[in-house]
Design a protein around this motif. Sequence first.
Motif, PDB file in Angstrom:
ATOM      1  N   GLY A 135       7.579  19.607   1.401  1.00 34.01           N
ATOM      2  CA  GLY A 135       6.173  19.979   1.726  1.00 34.01           C
ATOM      3  C   GLY A 135       5.849  21.695   1.615  1.00 34.01           C
ATOM      4  O   GLY A 135       5.047  22.253   2.274  1.00 34.01           O
ATOM      5  N   LEU A 136       6.240  22.005   0.304  1.00 37.19           N
ATOM      6  CA  LEU A 136       5.884  23.249  -0.023  1.00 37.19           C
ATOM      7  C   LEU A 136       4.598  23.551  -0.575  1.00 37.19           C
ATOM      8  O   LEU A 136       4.175  22.431  -1.407  1.00 37.19           O
ATOM      9  CB  LEU A 136       7.009  23.670  -0.933  1.00 37.19           C
ATOM     10  N   LEU A 137       3.946  24.554  -0.505  1.00 41.66           N
ATOM     11  CA  LEU A 137       2.597  24.986  -1.043  1.00 41.66           C
ATOM     12  C   LEU A 137       2.744  25.356  -2.525  1.00 41.66           C
ATOM     13  O   LEU A 137       1.621  24.828  -3.397  1.00 41.66           O
ATOM     14  CB  LEU A 137       1.868  25.795  -0.282  1.00 41.66           C
ATOM     15  N   LYS A 138       3.894  25.615  -2.784  1.00 36.79           N
ATOM     16  CA  LYS A 138       3.916  26.212  -4.105  1.00 36.79           C
ATOM     17  C   LYS A 138       5.507  25.702  -4.709  1.00 36.79           C
ATOM     18  O   LYS A 138       6.241  25.544  -3.959  1.00 36.79           O
ATOM     19  CB  LYS A 138       3.961  27.663  -4.087  1.00 36.79           C
ATOM     20  N   ALA A 139       5.589  25.545  -5.808  1.00 45.29           N
ATOM     21  CA  ALA A 139       6.953  25.201  -6.609  1.00 45.29           C
ATOM     22  C   ALA A 139       7.867  26.247  -6.533  1.00 45.29           C
ATOM     23  O   ALA A 139       7.552  27.317  -6.767  1.00 45.29           O
ATOM     24  CB  ALA A 139       6.642  24.693  -8.054  1.00 45.29           C
ATOM     25  N   PRO A 140       8.989  25.799  -5.962  1.00 40.31           N
ATOM     26  CA  PRO A 140      10.065  27.015  -5.870  1.00 40.31           C
ATOM     27  C   PRO A 140      10.346  27.665  -7.413  1.00 40.31           C
ATOM     28  O   PRO A 140      10.440  26.659  -8.393  1.00 40.31           O
ATOM     29  CB  PRO A 140      11.298  26.393  -5.290  1.00 40.31           C
ATOM     30  N   GLU A 141      10.593  28.654  -7.436  1.00 43.10           N
ATOM     31  CA  GLU A 141      11.067  29.180  -8.957  1.00 43.10           C
ATOM     32  C   GLU A 141      12.090  30.147  -8.639  1.00 43.10           C
ATOM     33  O   GLU A 141      12.256  31.087  -7.566  1.00 43.10           O
ATOM     34  CB  GLU A 141       9.787  30.011  -9.500  1.00 43.10           C
ATOM     35  N   PRO A 142      12.898  30.592  -9.517  1.00 46.32           N
ATOM     36  CA  PRO A 142      13.140  29.946 -10.922  1.00 46.32           C
ATOM     37  C   PRO A 142      13.669  28.641 -10.704  1.00 46.32           C
ATOM     38  O   PRO A 142      13.918  28.210  -9.589  1.00 46.32           O
ATOM     39  CB  PRO A 142      14.114  30.734 -11.822  1.00 46.32           C
ATOM     40  N   TYR A 143      13.983  27.838 -11.915  1.00 47.39           N
ATOM     41  CA  TYR A 143      14.407  26.471 -12.012  1.00 47.39           C
ATOM     42  C   TYR A 143      15.812  26.507 -11.143  1.00 47.39           C
ATOM     43  O   TYR A 143      16.221  25.574 -10.486  1.00 47.39           O
ATOM     44  CB  TYR A 143      14.657  26.006 -13.234  1.00 47.39           C
ATOM     45  N   ASP A 144      16.555  27.659 -11.160  1.00 45.42           N
ATOM     46  CA  ASP A 144      17.840  27.764 -10.660  1.00 45.42           C
ATOM     47  C   ASP A 144      17.744  27.596  -8.993  1.00 45.42           C
ATOM     48  O   ASP A 144      18.718  26.688  -8.352  1.00 45.42           O
ATOM     49  CB  ASP A 144      18.498  29.241 -10.645  1.00 45.42           C
TER      50      ASP A 144
END
Length: 171
Positions: A135-144
């Motif tokens: 339920g995040l508003l923004k994608a987690p970054e970086p891919y790690d």
Amino acid sequence: MLILGIDPGLNTTGYGLLEYSTGKIRLVEAGVVRSLPSKKQSDLGLRLKSLFEGISEIVDQYKPEAMAIEQLYSHYAHPRTAIIMGHARGALLLAAGMKNIPVHHFKATQIKKTITGHGHASKEQIQATVTRELGLLKAPEPYDVTDALAVALCFVFSRKMTEQTSRKRAI
């Protein structure tokens, strides 16, 4: 239950802490632990020490009840990569072992299949699924970070399936 998901890497190790309680999943913390700034500025021992200390700090602060980590995979054409990654995983596993935290290992294809339904999902597909599931508003970054959260989610989803199977057998 607090789960620490780990995407191991010698330069950058992603981590994600998820709380799983009564069928609900909540993101607690996520980020990266980096070894010393430059490959050329440090030897392998110092880089591993840096990873160990970084994960140990997270373990000491949050006290997870389980660690989920991606299993080592390396193409036969790149054995040196496998050896180096084995060293990094060893430092991370030692941090868990020092605090008696049980470690659960998952293959990359198993993580992808559990998370997205496809064992060969792309980084973007995993990122989109992790974002939606948490339920995040923004994608987690970086891919790690995304990958570490995917490992933790894989643990949670596997545990949910085990709990459901146990309940069905009890009935």
